[in-house]
Design an enzyme around this catalytic site. Structure first.
Site, PDB file in Angstrom:
ATOM      1  N   HIS A   1       0.852  -1.190   0.000  1.00 48.05           N
ATOM      2  CA  HIS A   1       0.000   0.000   0.000  1.00 48.05           C
ATOM      3  C   HIS A   1       0.888   1.239   0.000  1.00 48.05           C
ATOM      4  O   HIS A   1       2.037   1.199   0.470  1.00 48.05           O
ATOM      5  CB  HIS A   1      -0.898   0.016   1.233  1.00 48.05           C
ATOM      6  CG  HIS A   1      -1.965  -1.020   1.219  1.00 48.05           C
ATOM      7  ND1 HIS A   1      -3.080  -0.948   2.022  1.00 48.05           N
ATOM      8  CD2 HIS A   1      -2.110  -2.161   0.498  1.00 48.05           C
ATOM      9  CE1 HIS A   1      -3.861  -1.984   1.812  1.00 48.05           C
ATOM     10  NE2 HIS A   1      -3.287  -2.740   0.882  1.00 48.05           N
TER      11      HIS A   1
ATOM     12  N   CYS B   1      -2.327  -0.142   7.476  1.00 52.37           N
ATOM     13  CA  CYS B   1      -1.565   1.093   7.306  1.00 52.37           C
ATOM     14  C   CYS B   1      -1.659   2.005   8.530  1.00 52.37           C
ATOM     15  O   CYS B   1      -0.669   2.618   8.932  1.00 52.37           O
ATOM     16  CB  CYS B   1      -2.028   1.817   6.045  1.00 52.37           C
ATOM     17  SG  CYS B   1      -1.656   0.864   4.549  1.00 52.37           S
TER      18      CYS B   1
ATOM     19  N   CYS C   1      -6.225   1.945   5.801  1.00 53.13           N
ATOM     20  CA  CYS C   1      -6.842   0.713   6.295  1.00 53.13           C
ATOM     21  C   CYS C   1      -6.222   0.351   7.649  1.00 53.13           C
ATOM     22  O   CYS C   1      -5.314   1.029   8.128  1.00 53.13           O
ATOM     23  CB  CYS C   1      -6.614  -0.414   5.286  1.00 53.13           C
ATOM     24  SG  CYS C   1      -4.874  -0.928   5.172  1.00 53.13           S
TER      25      CYS C   1
ATOM     26  N   GLU D   1       0.971   3.891   1.807  1.00 54.14           N
ATOM     27  CA  GLU D   1       1.453   4.310   3.119  1.00 54.14           C
ATOM     28  C   GLU D   1       2.617   3.438   3.585  1.00 54.14           C
ATOM     29  O   GLU D   1       3.629   3.928   4.083  1.00 54.14           O
ATOM     30  CB  GLU D   1       0.342   4.221   4.168  1.00 54.14           C
ATOM     31  CG  GLU D   1      -0.889   5.017   3.850  1.00 54.14           C
ATOM     32  CD  GLU D   1      -1.973   4.206   3.131  1.00 54.14           C
ATOM     33  OE1 GLU D   1      -1.665   3.576   2.086  1.00 54.14           O
ATOM     34  OE2 GLU D   1      -3.112   4.207   3.600  1.00 54.14           O
TER      35      GLU D   1
END
Length: 156
Positions: free
Chosen positions: A55, A88, A85, A57
């Site tokens: 992801h 993260c 999410c 992040e």
């Protein structure tokens, strides 16, 4: 909302655009030091890298930790186009960032205000200041456009 929050969110939107061009869900992230220096950038690469943890992040946090030689990223601000999410948000807590700034809420999996409040959870050993809605319309629009185009091109 400060002008600098908008400036850094524009950089995160550039990263989201890179993800979009690669066929990835268009989420971008930028990690900024306390002095305003951009420490790392990232965009989703889960499909490209066959990596469910890739992801935006996570990639930005990893890059900053490696370049600084420290897993603790104290005093930093993480700018993300979409609400993080659980994975993260948890990584941001573990990294000890100071602030999290995001654009569009994610009512289906958001963990910084929508479904959960991981960055502000009193039960954890670190809390993060959260600001939402920065350039919200632009952040939401790129996501909506991505999924609209994806639906239009998929066979029914």
């Amino acid at each position: 909302m400060s002008t600098s929050d908008e400036t850094y969110m524009h950089l995160a939107l550039e990263e989201a655009g890179e993800a979009f061009r690669k066929g990835e869900v268009p989420v971008g992230a930028v990690l900024v030091g306390g002095d305003g220096t951009v420490l790392a950038r990232g965009h989703n690469l889960t499909v490209t890298g066959s990596d469910p943890t890739a992801h935006a992040e996570i990639l930005a946090l990893r890059r900053a930790a490696v370049s600084s030689g420290n897993e603790r990223l104290c005093g930093t601000t993480l700018y993300v186009t979409v609400e993080p999410c659980c994975m993260c948000a948890g990584a941001a807590v573990w990294a000890r960032i100071k602030r999290l700034v995001y654009g569009a809420a994610d009512p289906k999996s958001g963990a910084a205000g929508s479904l959960y409040r991981i960055p502000e959870d009193e039960r954890l050993n670190h809390r993060i200041e959260v600001r939402d809605g920065v350039l919200e319309e632009q952040c939401r629009e790129i996501m909506q456009r991505f999924f609209r185009e994806r639906r239009a091109s998929s066979p029914r």
